[in-house]
Design a protein around this motif. Sequence first.
Motif, PDB file in Angstrom:
ATOM      1  N   TYR A 223     -15.800 -21.556   6.262  1.00  0.00           N
ATOM      2  CA  TYR A 223     -15.452 -22.874   6.361  1.00  0.00           C
ATOM      3  C   TYR A 223     -13.887 -23.221   6.474  1.00  0.00           C
ATOM      4  O   TYR A 223     -13.294 -23.857   6.749  1.00  0.00           O
ATOM      5  N   MET A 224     -13.577 -22.467   5.136  1.00  0.00           N
ATOM      6  CA  MET A 224     -12.437 -22.697   4.713  1.00  0.00           C
ATOM      7  C   MET A 224     -11.810 -21.837   5.987  1.00  0.00           C
ATOM      8  O   MET A 224     -10.461 -22.514   6.237  1.00  0.00           O
TER       9      MET A 224
ATOM     10  N   TYR B 109     -17.727 -26.808  14.067  1.00  0.00           N
ATOM     11  CA  TYR B 109     -17.680 -26.620  12.429  1.00  0.00           C
ATOM     12  C   TYR B 109     -18.600 -25.703  12.299  1.00  0.00           C
ATOM     13  O   TYR B 109     -19.489 -25.971  12.073  1.00  0.00           O
TER      14      TYR B 109
ATOM     15  N   ARG C 101      -6.638 -25.582  -2.778  1.00  0.00           N
ATOM     16  CA  ARG C 101      -8.030 -27.161  -2.369  1.00  0.00           C
ATOM     17  C   ARG C 101      -7.917 -27.535  -3.930  1.00  0.00           C
ATOM     18  O   ARG C 101      -7.812 -28.575  -4.078  1.00  0.00           O
TER      19      ARG C 101
ATOM     20  N   TRP D  20     -11.143 -22.372   8.681  1.00  0.00           N
ATOM     21  CA  TRP D  20     -11.778 -23.513   9.941  1.00  0.00           C
ATOM     22  C   TRP D  20     -11.306 -24.623   9.603  1.00  0.00           C
ATOM     23  O   TRP D  20     -10.506 -25.307  10.443  1.00  0.00           O
ATOM     24  N   ARG D  21     -11.354 -24.395   8.312  1.00  0.00           N
ATOM     25  CA  ARG D  21     -10.071 -26.318   7.627  1.00  0.00           C
ATOM     26  C   ARG D  21      -9.321 -25.844   7.414  1.00  0.00           C
ATOM     27  O   ARG D  21      -8.607 -26.780   7.639  1.00  0.00           O
ATOM     28  N   TYR D  22      -8.637 -24.589   6.748  1.00  0.00           N
ATOM     29  CA  TYR D  22      -6.845 -24.299   6.957  1.00  0.00           C
ATOM     30  C   TYR D  22      -6.877 -23.657   8.168  1.00  0.00           C
ATOM     31  O   TYR D  22      -5.470 -23.383   8.208  1.00  0.00           O
ATOM     32  N   GLN D  23      -7.866 -23.566   9.092  1.00  0.00           N
ATOM     33  CA  GLN D  23      -6.776 -22.675  10.517  1.00  0.00           C
ATOM     34  C   GLN D  23      -6.055 -21.441   9.735  1.00  0.00           C
ATOM     35  O   GLN D  23      -4.729 -20.843  10.075  1.00  0.00           O
TER      36      GLN D  23
ATOM     37  N   ALA E 124     -19.963 -25.677   5.693  1.00  0.00           N
ATOM     38  CA  ALA E 124     -19.541 -25.580   3.392  1.00  0.00           C
ATOM     39  C   ALA E 124     -19.725 -25.288   2.921  1.00  0.00           C
ATOM     40  O   ALA E 124     -19.890 -24.173   2.068  1.00  0.00           O
TER      41      ALA E 124
ATOM     42  N   PRO F  48     -16.252 -24.027  -0.765  1.00  0.00           N
ATOM     43  CA  PRO F  48     -17.066 -24.249   0.144  1.00  0.00           C
ATOM     44  C   PRO F  48     -16.919 -22.531   0.656  1.00  0.00           C
ATOM     45  O   PRO F  48     -16.572 -21.714   0.087  1.00  0.00           O
TER      46      PRO F  48
END
Length: 253
Positions: free
Chosen positions: A217-218, A15, A237, A220-223, A18, A213
Motif C-alpha cells: 500500500y505504501m 489499489y 507519514r 502504491w500510495r507514495y508511488q 492497507a 499500512p
Amino acid sequence: EAVQIVKTIGYAESYPEASRGLRDLLNHELCLQKTGEHSITLELHHSLVADRSFVYSVPVDWFWSQTELLEGASQTRFENLQMLTPTAQVLYAASHAMLQHGGKNTPLRWFYDLDLLIRFYGGRVDWRLLLAQAKIFEWGSALDAALSLTYGYFNTPIPGDVLTSLSEYSDRHQKLVALLQNKPATHILEEKQKLLTLNWYGRFRLMLALMVPAPAYMRWRYQLKTSWTLPVYYLIRWGVILKDAFYTGDQTF
C-alpha cells in the motif's frame, strides 16, 4: 465468481489493501479498474449499506423479502432480475446517504433521486411499513434527515404526518447522523468520524492500517520505485499525522 469474470476481461483491483483482510472487514464492495484509452472503474457490491463491523449494520433478510421483478422494457431482457420495492428503496437510499456516506458527502443528485423515486411510485410507498422498519433498524434519524432535506430542496410530496413522526424519533444513531452532516476541519477529525461508525474491532483494525499500512500500500500510495525508501516514507507519514494532530488540537481548544 463475478470478480473472476471481470478480471478475465482486463479489470484489476484499483489499489492494494492497507492491511490484510481490511477490505473484507470494512468494505461492502470491491473496486476494480480497467486501464487503457478510456479508464473504467467498476464497483462490485456484495451487501447493502454496511457490513458487520459498522455500528449501524442490520441483517439484510428484510430487504430480500422486499423485492419484485424489474419493471419496464428491461424486463423482457432480464426476466428474472429483481429490484427492491419502492418502500425498501426509500429506506435504503436514505440510510446509504446519511449513515454510510454522511450528509456532508451526499451530492444533491442523491436527494433528487429520492424525490423522483417518491414522485414516480407515488401511492406504492408503504409509509407505515417504512416508519416501522426504520424504527426496528434504528435508522429513523437517518430517514428523518434524508427526507427532510429532500423535502426542503424539492418540496417532495411526502405526507405531513410522516415528516412529523420522523421528527419525533430518537434512536442511538441520532448523534452520529448529525455529526456526519458536518465537514471536519482536519484529516484527524475526518478519520475520527469514520472510527465512530465502527465497532471496537473495526476501530482497532482501521487505526492499525492508518498508522502502519502494508508495504504494498505504501508503494502504491507514495508511488515508490524502490523498497529501500519505505522506512523514510513511514517516518514522513507519521510526521504528517503528528502535524495534523497538533493542528486539530489548536482547532479544538
